[in-house]
Design an enzyme around this catalytic site. Structure first.
Site, PDB file in Angstrom:
ATOM      1  N   HIS A 167       0.803  -1.227   0.000  1.00 34.84           N
ATOM      2  CA  HIS A 167       0.000   0.000   0.000  1.00 34.84           C
ATOM      3  C   HIS A 167       0.833   1.274   0.000  1.00 34.84           C
ATOM      4  O   HIS A 167       0.318   2.353   0.285  1.00 34.84           O
ATOM      5  CB  HIS A 167      -0.964  -0.007   1.192  1.00 34.84           C
ATOM      6  CG  HIS A 167      -1.972  -1.114   1.127  1.00 34.84           C
ATOM      7  ND1 HIS A 167      -2.649  -1.578   2.235  1.00 34.84           N
ATOM      8  CD2 HIS A 167      -2.409  -1.864   0.080  1.00 34.84           C
ATOM      9  CE1 HIS A 167      -3.468  -2.556   1.870  1.00 34.84           C
ATOM     10  NE2 HIS A 167      -3.329  -2.751   0.576  1.00 34.84           N
TER      11      HIS A 167
ATOM     12  N   CYS B  80       9.233  20.890  -9.269  1.00 29.83           N
ATOM     13  CA  CYS B  80       8.470  21.753 -10.175  1.00 29.83           C
ATOM     14  C   CYS B  80       7.467  22.660  -9.481  1.00 29.83           C
ATOM     15  O   CYS B  80       6.835  23.499 -10.134  1.00 29.83           O
ATOM     16  CB  CYS B  80       7.739  20.889 -11.217  1.00 29.83           C
ATOM     17  SG  CYS B  80       6.307  20.008 -10.555  1.00 29.83           S
TER      18      CYS B  80
ATOM     19  N   ALA C  14       0.326  -9.192  18.487  1.00 30.33           N
ATOM     20  CA  ALA C  14       1.459  -9.513  17.616  1.00 30.33           C
ATOM     21  C   ALA C  14       2.716  -9.971  18.362  1.00 30.33           C
ATOM     22  O   ALA C  14       3.255 -11.042  18.079  1.00 30.33           O
ATOM     23  CB  ALA C  14       1.784  -8.318  16.725  1.00 30.33           C
TER      24      ALA C  14
END
Length: 233
Positions: free
Chosen positions: A106, A138, A219
């Site tokens: 992503h 730019c 986790a």
């Protein structure tokens, strides 16, 4: 060829580092939903508002450090020849922890892309001095180099992820809801090609139904258990 271990990580692995999840409680900003801000249409209509939200997220992430789960995966990579991480996260914490073989599905919140000249580069400024920021090449309007709702994933990253999923022997899924596609397909592809699927998640997900091993932990704790009890690491 040595056995390939493949890891798919979602927002749950970074939650322990203090980064709000999209779908967790309290993970939204003001009265807006991420789906209403993270779209090309939202950016076209109000780039300042979208950048205010991303600046808020970038400031949170800038203060975050990799947690034990990130560090354990980096350590595992150093020990294994055939090992890759596929992540849905845009925070860069895997790389900050020392992981090298990371596929970002992503994008990355620290990269920006010019809507005019199309140049892409890293911008670590947090908070931003100017909102919306302008291109250093730019002067055109910059956008975050992340994948928004309604946009396709980077072709190279997606192709590599599918190939790895078809050839891995163990597919470890950590902290992902399993409802965001095409990432959500990857464990199923791995399973169809003979891989053992291991899920680490405190919550039930669509992946739970096909997982050979389910570890109902957050986790860090779940990964420690996986490494000790399954990999003997």
């Amino acid at each position: 060829m040595k056995e390939l271990i493949l890891v798919l990580t979602g927002a749950g692995i970074s939650a322990e580092s203090g980064i709000p999840t999209f779908r967790g409680e309290g993970g939204l900003w003001k009265q807006f939903k991420p789906e209403e801000l993270a779209t090309p249409q939202a950016f076209f209509e109000n780039p300042k508002l979208v950048w205010e939200w991303y600046d808020w997220r970038r400031q949170i992430i800038s203060k975050a450090e990799p947690n034990e789960a990130h560090l354990l995966l980096a350590k595992l990579e150093r020990r294994l020849e055939n090992f890759f991480i596929i992540t849905q996260n845009v925070d860069g914490l895997h790389q900050k922890a020392g992981s090298k073989k990371v596929i970002e599905l992503h994008g990355n919140i620290w990269r920006v892309k010019c809507t005019n000249c199309k140049e892409e580069y890293e911008l670590y400024e947090a908070p931003l001095k100017e909102i919306p920021p302008k291109c250093k090449y730019c002067g055109g309007l910059l956008r975050p180099a992340v994948v928004w709702f309604g946009e396709g994933l980077p072709e190279d990253a997606l192709t590599k992820s599918f190939i790895l999923s078809q050839n891995c022997s163990v597919f470890l899924v950590i902290g992902t809801s399993g409802v965001v596609y095409p990432a959500g397909y990857l464990p199923f592809i791995a399973k169809q090609h003979g891989a053992k699927v291991v899920e680490i998640n405190p919550n039930n997900t669509p992946i739970s139904e096909i997982a050979d091993v389910v570890i109902r932990e957050k986790a860090s704790k779940g990964l420690e258990k996986f490494l000790k009890e399954i990999l003997n690491f």
